[in-house]
Design an enzyme around this catalytic site. Structure first.
Site, PDB file in Angstrom:
ATOM      1  CB  CYS A   2      45.855  16.846  97.040  1.00 48.67           C
ATOM      2  SG  CYS A   2      44.875  17.559  98.344  1.00 48.67           S
ATOM      3  NE  ARG A  27      45.778  15.793  91.123  1.00 46.11           N
ATOM      4  CZ  ARG A  27      44.999  14.958  90.453  1.00 46.11           C
ATOM      5  NH1 ARG A  27      45.045  14.943  89.139  1.00 46.11           N
ATOM      6  NH2 ARG A  27      44.181  14.148  91.072  1.00 46.11           N
ATOM      7  CD1 TRP A  74      41.704  23.565  96.054  1.00 45.31           C
ATOM      8  CD2 TRP A  74      40.419  21.977  96.959  1.00 45.31           C
ATOM      9  NE1 TRP A  74      40.406  24.019  96.050  1.00 45.31           N
ATOM     10  CE2 TRP A  74      39.601  23.067  96.605  1.00 45.31           C
ATOM     11  CE3 TRP A  74      39.823  20.867  97.556  1.00 45.31           C
ATOM     12  CZ2 TRP A  74      38.227  23.078  96.805  1.00 45.31           C
ATOM     13  CZ3 TRP A  74      38.455  20.874  97.759  1.00 45.31           C
ATOM     14  CH2 TRP A  74      37.661  21.970  97.377  1.00 45.31           C
ATOM     15  CG  ASN A  99      44.241  13.198  95.365  1.00 39.02           C
ATOM     16  OD1 ASN A  99      43.423  14.012  95.762  1.00 39.02           O
ATOM     17  ND2 ASN A  99      44.237  12.693  94.153  1.00 39.02           N
ATOM     18  N   GLY A 100      42.514  12.736  98.298  1.00 34.20           N
ATOM     19  CA  GLY A 100      41.204  12.119  98.475  1.00 34.20           C
ATOM     20  C   GLY A 100      40.604  12.543  99.795  1.00 34.20           C
ATOM     21  CD  GLU A 482      31.650  28.384  80.761  1.00 31.14           C
ATOM     22  OE1 GLU A 482      31.084  27.768  81.661  1.00 31.14           O
ATOM     23  OE2 GLU A 482      32.885  28.425  80.640  1.00 31.14           O
ATOM     24  CE  LYS A 486      35.072  30.059  82.689  1.00 30.52           C
ATOM     25  NZ  LYS A 486      34.971  28.667  82.321  1.00 30.52           N
ATOM     26  CD  GLU A 489      36.223  29.160  86.978  1.00 29.89           C
ATOM     27  OE1 GLU A 489      36.568  28.012  87.180  1.00 29.89           O
ATOM     28  OE2 GLU A 489      35.732  29.527  85.881  1.00 29.89           O
ATOM     29  CG  HIS A 505       8.740  36.062  85.982  1.00 32.28           C
ATOM     30  ND1 HIS A 505       7.387  36.252  86.059  1.00 32.28           N
ATOM     31  CD2 HIS A 505       8.997  35.784  84.681  1.00 32.28           C
ATOM     32  CE1 HIS A 505       6.836  36.078  84.868  1.00 32.28           C
ATOM     33  NE2 HIS A 505       7.817  35.796  84.001  1.00 32.28           N
ATOM     34  CE  LYS A 603      41.722  22.999  83.637  1.00 32.76           C
ATOM     35  NZ  LYS A 603      40.792  24.010  83.115  1.00 32.76           N
TER      36      LYS A 603
HETATM   37  C1  AGP Z   1      35.419  25.802  84.791  1.00 29.57           C
HETATM   38  O1  AGP Z   1      35.929  27.053  84.521  1.00 29.57           O
HETATM   39  C2  AGP Z   1      35.593  25.333  86.137  1.00 29.57           C
HETATM   40  N1  AGP Z   1      36.942  25.403  86.537  1.00 29.57           N
HETATM   41  C3  AGP Z   1      34.818  24.103  86.592  1.00 29.57           C
HETATM   42  O2  AGP Z   1      33.481  24.458  86.615  1.00 29.57           O
HETATM   43  C4  AGP Z   1      34.988  22.776  85.800  1.00 29.57           C
HETATM   44  O3  AGP Z   1      34.395  22.880  84.551  1.00 29.57           O
HETATM   45  C5  AGP Z   1      34.341  21.644  86.627  1.00 29.57           C
HETATM   46  O4  AGP Z   1      35.027  21.505  87.832  1.00 29.57           O
HETATM   47  C6  AGP Z   1      34.322  20.322  85.892  1.00 29.57           C
HETATM   48  O5  AGP Z   1      35.607  19.887  85.574  1.00 29.57           O
HETATM   49  P1  AGP Z   1      35.829  18.751  84.496  1.00 29.57           P
HETATM   50  O6  AGP Z   1      35.374  19.275  83.189  1.00 29.57           O
HETATM   51  O7  AGP Z   1      37.298  18.460  84.532  1.00 29.57           O
HETATM   52  O8  AGP Z   1      35.006  17.574  84.947  1.00 29.57           O
END
Ligand code: AGP
Length: 608
Positions: A2, A27, A74, A99-100, A482, A486, A489, A505, A603
């Site tokens: 948030c 956020r 969020w 926020n929190g 990764e 991606k 996501e 395996h 984010k």
């Molecule tokens: C990456 O594409 C993601 N959005 C997510 O995994 C991100 O890397 C993770 O939340 C960590 O965020 P930070 O690097 O700001 O700590």
């Protein structure tokens, strides 16, 4: 997560609060809301969905006000809905944004219900409004009510509150969630992130844990956890010079992918000289500390942890140091044994990820030699709380899916591997070799970006599938992970990654014509073994897309062999990341998903 923002001004604040929310939409973007003080009442507008819907409501209703608070959400407690959107209120008097997470919210809700308060949302946040009103009704000032409320709250919070009985002041409080004050002209602002108010001021005051502050259009006063008035340093940051527009690109993610040559250049700029890495680039005294390091512990989340897992290989081969990596969310709960002379390395784009911050705070109680962070935001909590740091200088990354933040983290981690080796007086020739390769890395990335046309040919074949497997070996396994992260996501295709040798395996059972396999095959001592693993896939009718060194040949029945540009082996993980980013982006584009703000994500993950 948030984002919260507040303003006390001599001018109308509605528009600037909404503009601030737009900047903080990374956020959270489930719902948004605003509360504006209008002397005899408080205008209260909330919408389900993104900030532009709130903006439309504002344009229609045109509420005027010089004092207000706003929020982009969020969801944690309670589904995304208008009722659960902030600001929350208590009896049309107190309005708050939060926020929190309030961990003891059930007990506090019970207490307030017994005191006659009714709840109109499923959130943990609403109780803060009621608790403040409860203390105000007992004759306390807003400042005292905030302290009395804080005494009751367990968890993490950044709060901004306004009271209908006071049209001049906004009260803010912080514990574990980021919050700062912006010093404007005839106005004072508060926000979760300097980005939100960077168009209005370049003077920021970062609150510390436990702080409470009162803002009016004329002044601000900060009190510490003990309610003693304190002065906090004013930091100058020129946010308006940082580019936060998409330019000619369709999405921020696309722009950020193509910015990588410059971003990497910025990461290494001023940090290497001649044939070696420069001293103390992680902070004064860091080179001396590095002489003593005997072991490394990396903690991070998501993409940042993938960078850490690549770096663990570099710390072993270049710095000759044993390295352990952990999910930040797990680290504290495995009762870690910390050997003498261990260095804790945290990695985070935002520097506000709650799990990573909690791991750092936990580690500081242990006997680590020192703590160091790799971060893209110099003003972040992680940077301020670590002994040493290096900033990736990637520029703001707005797309939720991390791209340039990841590759610049890798470049910074390589600088760390080299610095540790230099302090330990080992591998001088290898250091020189890597420095030379680092210098040409931006050009190699530029060349790799030209693979877009080839990737456009395969994207439609993956876009119509429900699953995908990514394969890599050794240092390429985290890159395969990764790639899978991606893809899932932003395109919502289920994707997993395996070290290629693990296929037989178990996961080989999944292979059929509906399961595309994306493999990374650089020139290495295990290249032949990887090719054998891929033959196993081919024999079972799987479609294979291989990003490979030109020396590798394969006769594929279906799929494609894509030649990668040449580069020093130690830096190839950075190069092989690029086509996976482009592939995910193009697949998501074909599937029509919300690429920069994928569903359910945010984010900056500021809740544990
Ligand atoms: C990456 O594409 C993601 N959005 C997510 O995994 C991100 O890397 C993770 O939340 C960590 O965020 P930070 O690097 O700001 O700590």
């Amino acid at each position: 997560m948030c984002g919260i923002i507040a303003a006390a001004s001599n001018r109308n604040v509605g528009k600037l609060l909404v503009q601030g929310l737009h900047k903080m939409e990374y956020r959270g973007y489930d719902s948004a809301g605003i509360a504006l003080h209008q002397i005899d009442k408080i205008a209260h507008l909330r919408t389900l969905g993104k900030v532009n819907l709130l903006e439309e409501k504002m344009i229609a209703e045109k509420p005027k006000s010089k004092l207000g608070i706003a929020h982009t959400r969020w969801a944690t407690h309670g589904e995304p809905s208008e009722e659960n959107a902030h600001p929350h209120k208590s009896n049309e008097r107190v309005y708050i944004v939060h926020n929190g997470i309030i961990e003891n919210y059930l007990d506090l809700k019970e207490f307030l219900k017994k005191e006659g308060y009714t709840f109109s949302s499923q959130t943990d946040s609403e109780l803060i409004a009621h608790m403040l009103e409860y203390f105000l009704n007992k004759g306390n000032s807003m400042l005292d009510s905030m302290y009395l409320t804080k005494e009751k709250l367990e968890g993490a919070y950044a709060i901004a509150a306004i009271d209908k009985e006071d049209d001049k002041n906004v009260m803010i409080a912080r514990s574990k969630s980021p919050l700062l004050i912006g010093v404007g002209v005839d106005e004072f602002l508060a926000a979760s992130d300097p980005l939100a108010i960077g168009q209005l001021t370049n003077e920021f005051v970062f609150l510390e844990d436990g702080d409470v502050a009162e803002l009016s259009s004329e002044s601000y006063t900060i009190y510490d956890a003990e309610k003693t008035e304190v002065q906090r340093e004013v930091t100058q940051i020129d946010i308006s010079s940082q580019s936060t527009s998409k330019g000619d690109y369709k999405h921020f993610m696309e722009k950020e992918i193509y910015e990588q040559p410059d971003a990497i250049l910025n990461t290494i700029d001023g940090r290497v000289g001649g044939e070696d890495v420069l001293d103390n680039i992680f902070g004064l005294g860091s080179s001396e500390i590095f002489e003593k390091v005997k072991r490394i512990q990396i903690v991070a989340c998501g993409t940042s942890l993938h960078a850490g897992r690549v770096a663990a290989n570099w710390f072993s081969s270049i710095s000759e140091l044993p390295t352990q990596t952990d999910y930040a969310s797990e680290y504290r709960y495995r009762n870690p044994h910390v050997d003498e002379d261990s260095l804790l390395v945290t990695i985070s784009q935002s520097g506000e990820t709650a799990d990573t911050l909690a791991a750092l705070r936990y580690a500081k109680e242990k006997n680590y030699l020192s703590t160091l962070c790799i971060c893209n935001v110099p003003t972040s909590s992680l940077a301020r709380e670590s002994d040493y740091s290096i900033f990736t200088n990637a520029g703001p990354e707005i797309g939720v899916a991390s791209t340039k933040a990841f590759t610049t983290q890798l470049a910074a981690l390589m600088l760390l591997a080299l610095s540790l080796a230099k302090s330990r007086k080992i591998n001088p020739k290898l250091r020189t070799r890597v420095i030379t390769a680092l210098r040409s890395l931006p050009d190699t990335i530029q060349e790799t970006l030209k693979l877009k046309d080839t990737i456009l040919e395969i994207a439609p074949e993956i876009a119509n599938k429900d699953n995908a497997l990514f394969l890599g070996r050794g240092i390429f396994y985290p890159i395969a992970k990764e790639g899978a992260l991606k893809l899932k996501e932003i395109s919502y295709i289920h994707a997993e990654a395996y070290p290629a040798g693990e296929l037989k395996h178990g996961p080989l059972a999944l292979i059929d014509e509906e399961m595309p396999v994306i493999a990374l095959a650089p020139e290495s001592e295990i290249a032949e073994k990887l090719v054998s693993n891929l033959e196993e896939v081919k024999a079972r009718g799987g479609t294979i897309y291989v990003f490979a060194d030109p020396s590798i040949t394969m006769d594929l029945k279906s799929g494609k062999l894509i030649n990668m540009p040449k580069c020093d082996f130690l830096l190839t993980p950075i190069i092989y990341t690029i086509p996976l980013q482009i592939l995910s982006y193009e697949v998501a584009l074909l599937r029509g998903t919300d690429i920069d703000q994928p569903r359910n994500l945010a984010k900056s993950v500021t809740v544990e």
